[in-house]
Design a protein around this motif. Structure first.
Motif, short mmCIF file in Angstrom:
data_model
loop_
_atom_site.label_atom_id
_atom_site.label_comp_id
_atom_site.label_asym_id
_atom_site.label_seq_id
_atom_site.Cartn_x
_atom_site.Cartn_y
_atom_site.Cartn_z
N MET A 1 0.91 -1.17 -0.13
CA MET A 1 -0.24 -0.21 0.31
C MET A 1 0.73 1.34 0.04
N ALA A 2 2.14 0.92 0.65
CA ALA A 2 2.88 2.29 0.66
C ALA A 2 3.58 2.57 -0.56
N VAL A 3 3.53 1.36 -1.34
CA VAL A 3 4.07 1.72 -2.83
C VAL A 3 3.23 2.49 -3.64
N ILE A 4 1.84 2.43 -3.24
CA ILE A 4 0.94 3.54 -4.18
C ILE A 4 1.14 4.70 -3.81
N VAL A 5 1.52 4.89 -2.64
CA VAL A 5 1.66 6.49 -2.10
C VAL A 5 3.05 6.87 -2.56
N ARG A 6 4.10 6.02 -2.37
CA ARG A 6 5.49 6.22 -2.74
C ARG A 6 5.58 6.78 -4.24
N ALA A 7 4.91 5.94 -5.24
CA ALA A 7 5.04 6.06 -6.53
C ALA A 7 4.81 7.34 -7.39
N GLY A 8 4.01 8.16 -6.52
CA GLY A 8 3.98 9.56 -6.91
C GLY A 8 5.12 10.52 -6.50
N ALA A 9 5.97 10.15 -5.61
CA ALA A 9 6.83 11.10 -5.10
C ALA A 9 7.93 11.42 -6.07
N ALA A 10 8.35 10.57 -6.81
CA ALA A 10 9.50 10.88 -7.74
C ALA A 10 9.14 11.63 -8.93
N PRO A 11 8.01 11.39 -9.68
CA PRO A 11 7.37 11.94 -10.63
C PRO A 11 7.07 13.32 -10.25
N LEU A 12 6.79 13.62 -8.91
CA LEU A 12 6.36 15.23 -8.69
C LEU A 12 7.82 15.92 -8.31
N TRP A 13 8.63 15.35 -7.69
CA TRP A 13 9.85 15.72 -6.97
C TRP A 13 10.83 16.39 -7.92
N TRP A 14 11.19 15.47 -8.89
CA TRP A 14 12.16 15.76 -9.77
C TRP A 14 11.73 16.92 -10.89
N PRO A 15 10.55 16.82 -11.41
CA PRO A 15 10.11 17.86 -12.44
C PRO A 15 9.76 19.27 -11.51
N GLY A 16 9.40 18.86 -10.38
CA GLY A 16 9.01 20.19 -9.67
C GLY A 16 10.54 21.10 -9.39
N LEU A 17 11.65 20.15 -9.16
CA LEU A 17 12.99 20.71 -9.00
C LEU A 17 13.39 21.56 -10.38
#
Length: 178
Positions: A1-17
């Motif tokens: 379940m944490a995988v689903i939550v974590r799946a969006g972290a990198a695609p938001l973090w790196w393009p955001g930076l």
């Protein structure tokens, strides 16, 4: 379940930076200093809101978790991450473009909001991972209950648990080290 939550972290973090860096190059209407300072404040606010959102629902579902049965279909980590990212790729692209475009008004702020959302998702996954370590179990969501990648949506009736060594994900949704 944490995988689903974590799946969006990198695609938001790196393009955001990246959007924040691009925004820092544009003077904008308010100026770089005001834009970047407000972006830093928005980063902290967004990260806190995303990290704390629906926390009570997650805790309620985790408290009523039952042992996964033979009939439960539990998905592989890589498949879950791929499905989440494919289902949202146009939204992620649109968010990146909006963050870059917002730099002409408030330089860097849009990218910092996007990065803050990614950081908030990562913090939420870390918090879930700590609960998994405390309970010595991995939480799973049945794939037929997950609506559009929401691990705490209306269709989710409860979480399933397995031992901490099951599957290919470590507590918190990270890849298991072998």
């Amino acid at each position: 379940m944490a995988v689903i939550v974590r799946a969006g972290a990198a695609p938001l973090w790196w393009p955001g930076l990246l959007a924040a860096a691009i925004g820092a190059l544009v003077p904008g209407l308010t100026g770089r200093r005001i834009g970047l300072l407000s972006g830093a404040a928005l980063f902290l606010i967004t990260a806190a809101v995303v990290a704390l959102a629906r926390g009570r629902r997650y805790a309620e579902l985790a408290g009523g978790a039952t042992r996964a049965g033979r009939s439960d279909f539990l998905q592989d980590r890589a498949v879950t991450v791929r499905n989440w990212r494919r289902g949202r790729r146009w939204w992620l692209l649109g968010a990146f473009l909006a963050a870059v475009a917002s730099a002409f008004v408030l330089p860097g702020a849009g990218g910092m909001v996007l990065a803050g959302a990614g950081a908030g998702l990562w913090l939420k996954a870390v918090r879930i991972g700590r609960c998994e370590q405390r309970d010595d179990a991995l939480y799973w969501v049945r794939t037929d209950w997950v609506e559009r990648g929401r691990p705490a949506g209306k269709r989710v009736k409860g979480y399933r648990t397995t031992g901490p060594m099951a599957g290919d994900a470590a507590p918190g949704g990270a890849r298991r080290r072998r």
